[in-house]
Design a protein around this motif. Structure first.
Motif, mmCIF file in Angstrom:
data_model
loop_
_atom_site.group_PDB
_atom_site.id
_atom_site.type_symbol
_atom_site.label_atom_id
_atom_site.label_comp_id
_atom_site.label_asym_id
_atom_site.label_seq_id
_atom_site.Cartn_x
_atom_site.Cartn_y
_atom_site.Cartn_z
ATOM 1 N N GLU A 180 42.236 -37.409 42.267
ATOM 2 C CA GLU A 180 43.050 -36.735 42.486
ATOM 3 C C GLU A 180 43.853 -37.322 40.701
ATOM 4 O O GLU A 180 43.945 -38.305 40.636
ATOM 5 C CB GLU A 180 44.334 -37.181 43.252
ATOM 6 N N GLY A 181 44.278 -36.312 40.118
ATOM 7 C CA GLY A 181 44.972 -36.625 38.796
ATOM 8 C C GLY A 181 44.015 -36.432 37.720
ATOM 9 O O GLY A 181 44.374 -36.798 36.616
ATOM 10 N N ALA A 182 42.703 -36.131 38.168
ATOM 11 C CA ALA A 182 41.574 -36.265 36.960
ATOM 12 C C ALA A 182 42.059 -34.916 35.812
ATOM 13 O O ALA A 182 41.911 -35.425 34.741
ATOM 14 C CB ALA A 182 40.288 -35.742 37.621
ATOM 15 N N LYS B 256 44.838 -33.792 35.195
ATOM 16 C CA LYS B 256 46.028 -34.116 34.451
ATOM 17 C C LYS B 256 45.774 -35.224 33.310
ATOM 18 O O LYS B 256 46.052 -35.154 32.079
ATOM 19 C CB LYS B 256 47.221 -34.946 35.417
ATOM 20 N N PHE B 257 44.791 -36.187 33.687
ATOM 21 C CA PHE B 257 44.427 -37.106 32.659
ATOM 22 C C PHE B 257 43.641 -36.460 31.600
ATOM 23 O O PHE B 257 43.713 -36.770 30.541
ATOM 24 C CB PHE B 257 43.567 -38.272 33.482
ATOM 25 N N ASN C 50 46.700 -44.943 46.209
ATOM 26 C CA ASN C 50 45.735 -44.109 46.761
ATOM 27 C C ASN C 50 44.482 -44.455 46.033
ATOM 28 O O ASN C 50 44.366 -44.513 44.850
ATOM 29 C CB ASN C 50 46.220 -42.471 46.399
ATOM 30 N N THR D 174 41.678 -42.802 45.823
ATOM 31 C CA THR D 174 40.974 -41.615 44.921
ATOM 32 C C THR D 174 42.129 -41.074 43.843
ATOM 33 O O THR D 174 41.664 -40.026 43.465
ATOM 34 C CB THR D 174 40.285 -40.732 45.702
ATOM 35 N N CYS D 175 42.974 -41.901 43.484
ATOM 36 C CA CYS D 175 43.942 -41.588 42.324
ATOM 37 C C CYS D 175 43.200 -41.958 40.938
ATOM 38 O O CYS D 175 42.662 -43.038 41.028
ATOM 39 C CB CYS D 175 45.159 -42.354 42.212
ATOM 40 N N ILE D 176 43.160 -40.775 39.974
ATOM 41 C CA ILE D 176 42.349 -41.200 38.957
ATOM 42 C C ILE D 176 42.783 -42.720 38.278
ATOM 43 O O ILE D 176 41.939 -43.054 37.566
ATOM 44 C CB ILE D 176 42.636 -40.045 37.963
ATOM 45 N N ILE E 79 43.317 -45.397 31.248
ATOM 46 C CA ILE E 79 44.396 -44.882 31.673
ATOM 47 C C ILE E 79 45.406 -45.845 32.381
ATOM 48 O O ILE E 79 44.889 -46.849 33.001
ATOM 49 C CB ILE E 79 43.966 -44.032 32.853
ATOM 50 N N TYR F 246 50.306 -38.630 38.606
ATOM 51 C CA TYR F 246 48.535 -38.213 38.639
ATOM 52 C C TYR F 246 48.373 -37.609 39.911
ATOM 53 O O TYR F 246 47.830 -36.544 39.941
ATOM 54 C CB TYR F 246 47.647 -39.300 38.232
ATOM 55 N N CYS F 247 48.516 -38.272 40.950
ATOM 56 C CA CYS F 247 48.102 -38.012 42.455
ATOM 57 C C CYS F 247 49.331 -37.518 43.279
ATOM 58 O O CYS F 247 49.059 -37.114 44.489
ATOM 59 C CB CYS F 247 47.109 -38.980 43.097
#
Lengths: 310, 164
Positions: free
Chosen positions: A111-113, A115-116, B115, B117-119, B127, B145-146
Motif C-alpha cells: 500500500e502506498g507504492a 504514491k511513493f 501496517n 505492507t505499507c510502503i 522513504i 501512504y497507506c
C-alpha cells in the motif's frame, strides 16, 4: 475546457472530484467510438506498464488502450523477470522507467507504492492497484458503468458485498461513491472482512448514509446496484470459518427473486463462484458490460493525462 | 514519609542553560527523550524525574536538559507522547521562553506505520514515514501512504526509536 487530469498522477479516486470524473466520462463516451481504430492521439509517447503483481484485465486493457491511441508500450509482469529479482528496490526501478517513458502504470503489493513512485518520478504515475488500498481506474470504470446503466450515479441505493477489508476494488468503489450523492450504501461482509476504519471515517466525514451488515437477503429488495467482490479463502485464519460464511455471499437466481427489476450486478472480475453462472443470463448481470468499459475508460484517462484530444 | 517530603528529596537543582520539559504525563519521560532522539550517550547532563506530585495532573514527569535549547520543531514532536507537556527554555537560571508542545499538521519520520505492507515498511527504500493529523484531541494520525489511522496511546508506542 480545463483538463483536471493533465500531467496528474492518479493515486486514489479521492484525488479527483465529480466534475473531473464527468469530464473523464464524456471522453469515455467519445473513446467508445474508436474501439476498432488505431488512433494517433498519443503517437510518439511511451507508456510503461510496471506490474509487480499478476494481472490480466487491468494490464491488457491498459495495453490495448495505449496502443489504440498510438502510444508505444513497454513493461513487465511479475518480479522474476526483472532486476527486482536481483535485489533492486522500487525507487530505482521507477527512476529507470521515468527516463524511458512518458507515463508509468504501476501495480504493487505494498500500500502506498504508487504514491511513493509518484514522488520519485517526474512523469505521471497511474495506480493500477496498490496492495489492499486503491484501484482508482477500476472505480472509474465502475462509476462509468453505473452512469451508463442508470443515467445517474446519485440517488441510488448501493450494496457492496464481499471482502471490504482487503479488497482494493471494493474500497475504491466506496471512495468513488463519496464523490457523488448515493441514497445509501450497504456494506455487506462477514465481520472479519468489514471495511477498514479509514474507509468508514471517510464515509462519515463526507456525510454518506451507510450501514454495515452481515447478510444480503434482508436488503436485496431495496438495492439498485449490487457490487460483488470475491471472498478469498486465505483471508480466514480458520478454513472452517470460510466454509461457514462463503455460501451467504453467493449471488443466485433465487436470491434475486426479491430484487427490483432494474437492479444491476457489478463485479470487478475475476469471479470464482460468488455469482452463480445462471445469473449471467438474467437482465441483472452487468459485469461483462462493465468489463468492456475497461479499455475506453483507460483510453480516456491516458488521453487526458497526456494532453491529447479525442 | 509524607508525599511532600518525598517530593522534596527528589528535587533536582536548577539548570543554568537549557530546557525543562514539565507536565509530562506520569511514566512518559523516557518516551519524551526517545522522541527527542536523546539516548544519554550524547554527553548532555539530563535529569529525569518520574511520578512526582503535580497539582494539575496528579502525578507527572519532568525532564531537565542542561546545555541544549530545544528548537520548536523538536519540541512539537513531544506532543505525540506528552500532549500536556510545557517547555521552558532556560538561560542563566531564568525562564526566557515558555510554551506548550503542539503536534504539527504533518508528522514526518518520527512515527512508524503499524501496517506491515505499507510502503514505508518495505526494506531498502529511500522513504520516510509521513502522517497527517486528522484530529488533535484525542490525537488521530493518518498514514499519507497507506491510509492507516492511528490514535491516542498507539501513537506513543509507534514512535521510532532513536530516529535522530
Amino acid at each position: 475546457m480545463h483538463n483536471p487530469f493533465l500531467g496528474k498522477d492518479v493515486i486514489s479516486i479521492l484525488d479527483f472530484d465529480r466534475k473531473a470524473l464527468e469530464i473523464l466520462f464524456e471522453y469515455t463516451d467519445r473513446a467508445r467510438r474508436y474501439l476498432n481504430t488505431k488512433l494517433r492521439v498519443l503517437e510518439g509517447k511511451v507508456v510503461a506498464l510496471a506490474f509487480f503483481e499478476p494481472s490480466t484485465r487491468t494490464r491488457l486493457s491498459f495495453e490495448v488502450a495505449a496502443k489504440r491511441l498510438g502510444a508505444d508500450v513497454i513493461g513487465f509482469t511479475g518480479e522474476e523477470a526483472i532486476s527486482v529479482a536481483k535485489g533492486e528496490n522500487l525507487a530505482d526501478t521507477i527512476r529507470m522507467l521515468n527516463s524511458y517513458a512518458n507515463l508509468i502504470v504501476l501495480r504493487h503489493r505494498f500500500e502506498g507504492a504508487a504514491k511513493f513512485a509518484a514522488e520519485i518520478a517526474d512523469v505521471p504515475v497511474v495506480n493500477a492497484g496498490d496492495g489492499k488500498q486503491h484501484h482508482p481506474t477500476q472505480a472509474m470504470i465502475d462509476l462509468y458503468t453505473v452512469r451508463t446503466l442508470f443515467e445517474t450515479i446519485d440517488g441510488l441505493t448501493y450494496a457492496v458485498v464481499g471482502d471490504l477489508r482487503y479488497g482494493r476494488a471494493a474500497t475504491s468503489f466506496i471512495y468513488g461513491l463519496t464523490l457523488f450523492k448515493p441514497r445509501k450504501i450497504y456494506l455487506i461482509s462477514p465481520p472479519l472482512l468489514r471495511a477498514r476504519p479509514e474507509v468508514l471515517e471517510t464515509l462519515r466525514m463526507k456525510g454518506i448514509p451507510f450501514e454495515e451488515r452481515s447478510g444480503i437477503e434482508d436488503v436485496i429488495s431495496e438495492i439498485d446496484v449490487l457490487y460483488v467482490t470475491r471472498i478469498q479463502k486465505e483471508r480466514f485464519p480458520d478454513p472452517m470459518e470460510y466454509e461457514k460464511v462463503k455460501g451467504s455471499y453467493r449471488i443466485t437466481v433465487d436470491l434475486l427473486r426479491n430484487a427490483k427489476p432494474e437492479l444491476k450486478i457489478l463485479h470487478p472480475l475475476p469471479r470464482v463462484d460468488e455469482i452463480d453462472f445462471r445469473v449471467d443470463e438474467t437482465k441483472h448481470a452487468a459485469y461483462f458490460i462493465q468489463a468492456s468499459y475497461g479499455v475506453p475508460v483507460r483510453m480516456a484517462l491516458l488521453t487526458l493525462i497526456l494532453g491529447g484530444e479525442l | 514519609m509524607s508525599s511532600e517530603h518525598a517530593e522534596h528529596t527528589l528535587k533536582v537543582t536548577k539548570i543554568r542553560s537549557g530546557t525543562v520539559i514539565d507536565h509530562i504525563p506520569a511514566g512518559r519521560a523516557l518516551e519524551v527523550l526517545n522522541v527527542l532522539g536523546l539516548t544519554g550517550r550524547e554527553g548532555l547532563r539530563i535529569a529525569v524525574i518520574m511520578n512526582v506530585e503535580s497539582r494539575k495532573l496528579g502525578r507527572k514527569d519532568i525532564v531537565k536538559i542542561e546545555g541544549k535549547k530545544l528548537k520548536p520543531e523538536e519540541v512539537n514532536m513531544i506532543a505525540l507522547v506528552a500532549p500536556t507537556a510545557t517547555i521552558n527554555i532556560i538561560d542563566d537560571f531564568n525562564v526566557v521562553q515558555k510554551f506548550r508542545a503542539e503536534v504539527p499538521d504533518i508528522v514526518e519520520g518520527v512515527v512508524r506505520c503499524p501496517n506491515p505492507t505499507c510502503i514505508t515498511n518495505k526494506s531498502r527504500e529511500p522513504i520516510k514515514t509521513r502522517f497527517v493529523v486528522i484530529k488533535r484531541s484525542p490525537l488521530v494520525l493518518q498514514c499519507c501512504y497507506c491510509g492507516t489511522l492511528i490514535q491516542g496511546d498507539e501513537v506513543a508506542k509507534l514512535v521510532i526509536k532513536h530516529h535522530s
